[in-house]
Scaffold this motif. Structure first.
Motif, PDB file in Angstrom:
ATOM      1  N   ASP A 183     -61.110  83.788 -43.658  1.00  0.00           N
ATOM      2  CA  ASP A 183     -59.907  82.650 -44.077  1.00  0.00           C
ATOM      3  C   ASP A 183     -58.618  83.180 -44.461  1.00  0.00           C
ATOM      4  O   ASP A 183     -57.750  82.287 -44.781  1.00  0.00           O
ATOM      5  N   THR A 184     -58.326  83.952 -44.768  1.00  0.00           N
ATOM      6  CA  THR A 184     -56.748  84.195 -44.861  1.00  0.00           C
ATOM      7  C   THR A 184     -55.488  83.933 -43.529  1.00  0.00           C
ATOM      8  O   THR A 184     -56.317  84.446 -42.102  1.00  0.00           O
ATOM      9  N   ALA A 185     -54.873  83.481 -44.205  1.00  0.00           N
ATOM     10  CA  ALA A 185     -53.944  82.776 -43.066  1.00  0.00           C
ATOM     11  C   ALA A 185     -52.804  81.993 -43.805  1.00  0.00           C
ATOM     12  O   ALA A 185     -52.615  82.009 -44.815  1.00  0.00           O
ATOM     13  N   VAL A 186     -51.931  81.182 -42.916  1.00  0.00           N
ATOM     14  CA  VAL A 186     -50.887  80.187 -43.849  1.00  0.00           C
ATOM     15  C   VAL A 186     -52.056  78.533 -43.651  1.00  0.00           C
ATOM     16  O   VAL A 186     -51.669  78.376 -42.931  1.00  0.00           O
ATOM     17  N   TYR A 187     -51.944  77.912 -44.811  1.00  0.00           N
ATOM     18  CA  TYR A 187     -52.556  76.894 -44.743  1.00  0.00           C
ATOM     19  C   TYR A 187     -51.222  75.678 -45.148  1.00  0.00           C
ATOM     20  O   TYR A 187     -50.247  75.479 -45.253  1.00  0.00           O
ATOM     21  N   PHE A 188     -51.596  74.556 -43.726  1.00  0.00           N
ATOM     22  CA  PHE A 188     -50.560  73.842 -43.472  1.00  0.00           C
ATOM     23  C   PHE A 188     -51.457  72.627 -43.649  1.00  0.00           C
ATOM     24  O   PHE A 188     -52.426  72.261 -43.014  1.00  0.00           O
ATOM     25  N   CYS A 189     -50.338  71.490 -44.534  1.00  0.00           N
ATOM     26  CA  CYS A 189     -51.537  70.229 -44.455  1.00  0.00           C
ATOM     27  C   CYS A 189     -50.707  69.238 -43.271  1.00  0.00           C
ATOM     28  O   CYS A 189     -49.294  69.643 -42.508  1.00  0.00           O
ATOM     29  N   GLN A 221     -44.734  72.790 -44.900  1.00  0.00           N
ATOM     30  CA  GLN A 221     -44.079  74.173 -45.295  1.00  0.00           C
ATOM     31  C   GLN A 221     -45.316  74.980 -45.079  1.00  0.00           C
ATOM     32  O   GLN A 221     -44.858  76.799 -44.619  1.00  0.00           O
ATOM     33  N   GLY A 222     -46.149  75.134 -45.681  1.00  0.00           N
ATOM     34  CA  GLY A 222     -47.152  76.164 -45.506  1.00  0.00           C
ATOM     35  C   GLY A 222     -47.666  76.750 -46.858  1.00  0.00           C
ATOM     36  O   GLY A 222     -46.092  76.984 -47.625  1.00  0.00           O
ATOM     37  N   THR A 223     -48.794  76.991 -46.404  1.00  0.00           N
ATOM     38  CA  THR A 223     -48.002  78.167 -48.298  1.00  0.00           C
ATOM     39  C   THR A 223     -49.656  79.514 -47.655  1.00  0.00           C
ATOM     40  O   THR A 223     -50.744  78.813 -46.811  1.00  0.00           O
ATOM     41  N   GLN A 224     -49.089  80.566 -48.299  1.00  0.00           N
ATOM     42  CA  GLN A 224     -50.334  81.822 -47.590  1.00  0.00           C
ATOM     43  C   GLN A 224     -51.688  81.130 -48.954  1.00  0.00           C
ATOM     44  O   GLN A 224     -51.495  81.488 -50.218  1.00  0.00           O
ATOM     45  N   VAL A 225     -52.494  82.019 -47.691  1.00  0.00           N
ATOM     46  CA  VAL A 225     -54.282  82.248 -48.588  1.00  0.00           C
ATOM     47  C   VAL A 225     -53.900  83.937 -48.158  1.00  0.00           C
ATOM     48  O   VAL A 225     -54.807  83.664 -47.165  1.00  0.00           O
ATOM     49  N   THR A 226     -54.145  83.766 -49.290  1.00  0.00           N
ATOM     50  CA  THR A 226     -54.887  86.249 -48.786  1.00  0.00           C
ATOM     51  C   THR A 226     -56.206  86.160 -49.205  1.00  0.00           C
ATOM     52  O   THR A 226     -56.435  86.131 -50.806  1.00  0.00           O
ATOM     53  N   VAL A 227     -57.324  86.355 -48.904  1.00  0.00           N
ATOM     54  CA  VAL A 227     -58.516  86.955 -49.504  1.00  0.00           C
ATOM     55  C   VAL A 227     -58.397  88.430 -49.084  1.00  0.00           C
ATOM     56  O   VAL A 227     -59.046  88.923 -47.314  1.00  0.00           O
ATOM     57  N   SER A 228     -58.832  89.325 -50.103  1.00  0.00           N
ATOM     58  CA  SER A 228     -58.720  90.384 -49.898  1.00  0.00           C
ATOM     59  C   SER A 228     -59.319  91.228 -51.025  1.00  0.00           C
ATOM     60  O   SER A 228     -59.888  90.570 -52.552  1.00  0.00           O
ATOM     61  N   SER A 229     -59.955  92.446 -51.382  1.00  0.00           N
ATOM     62  CA  SER A 229     -60.722  92.719 -52.016  1.00  0.00           C
ATOM     63  C   SER A 229     -59.924  94.331 -53.177  1.00  0.00           C
ATOM     64  O   SER A 229     -60.544  94.540 -53.304  1.00  0.00           O
TER      65      SER A 229
END
Length: 120
Positions: free
Chosen positions: A91-97, A112-120
């Motif tokens: 799911d890690t990505a830049v998310y745009f509405c 403009q997008g918002t960064q979502v990072t899923v990491s352990s």
């Protein structure tokens, strides 16, 4: 002129949740605008994630997020939301509405997008 501002991105661990918000401003009435969420991972094309119609009673989801993500909107606040549960590293990505006349999103307006990072 339509403007969209996303907030709520961040770094989370696998299995955790995150909620993105998108605030809309513009001359076109928010009440008759379909809202969508897209994402773009590094070295990949932008892909559809979820959408919600202007009435808020019809939603669509990509297969990869179905059952984990929930799209919603508050027309009084001119805002759309994407609740993301059981996040995984993919799911890690830049998310745009996105906002458009309907849920086909042929010619959307983008945030403009918002960064979502899923990491352990």
């Amino acid at each position: 002129q339509v403007q969209l501002v996303e907030t709520g991105g961040g770094l989370v661990q696998p299995g955790e949740s995150l909620t993105l918000s998108c605030v809309y401003s513009g001359r076109r009435s928010f009440d008759i605008t379909a809202m969508g969420w897209f994402r773009q991972a590094p070295r990949k094309e932008r892909e559809f994630v979820a959408s919600i119609n202007w009435e808020g009673d019809t939603t669509y989801y990509a297969d990869s997020v179905k059952g984990r993500f929930i799209a919603s909107r508050d027309n009084a606040k001119k805002a759309a939301y994407l609740q993301m549960n059981s996040l995984v590293t993919d799911d890690t990505a830049v998310y745009f509405c996105a906002a458009d006349d309907d849920a086909t999103f042929v010619t959307p307006k983008w945030g403009q997008g918002t960064q979502v990072t899923v990491s352990s």
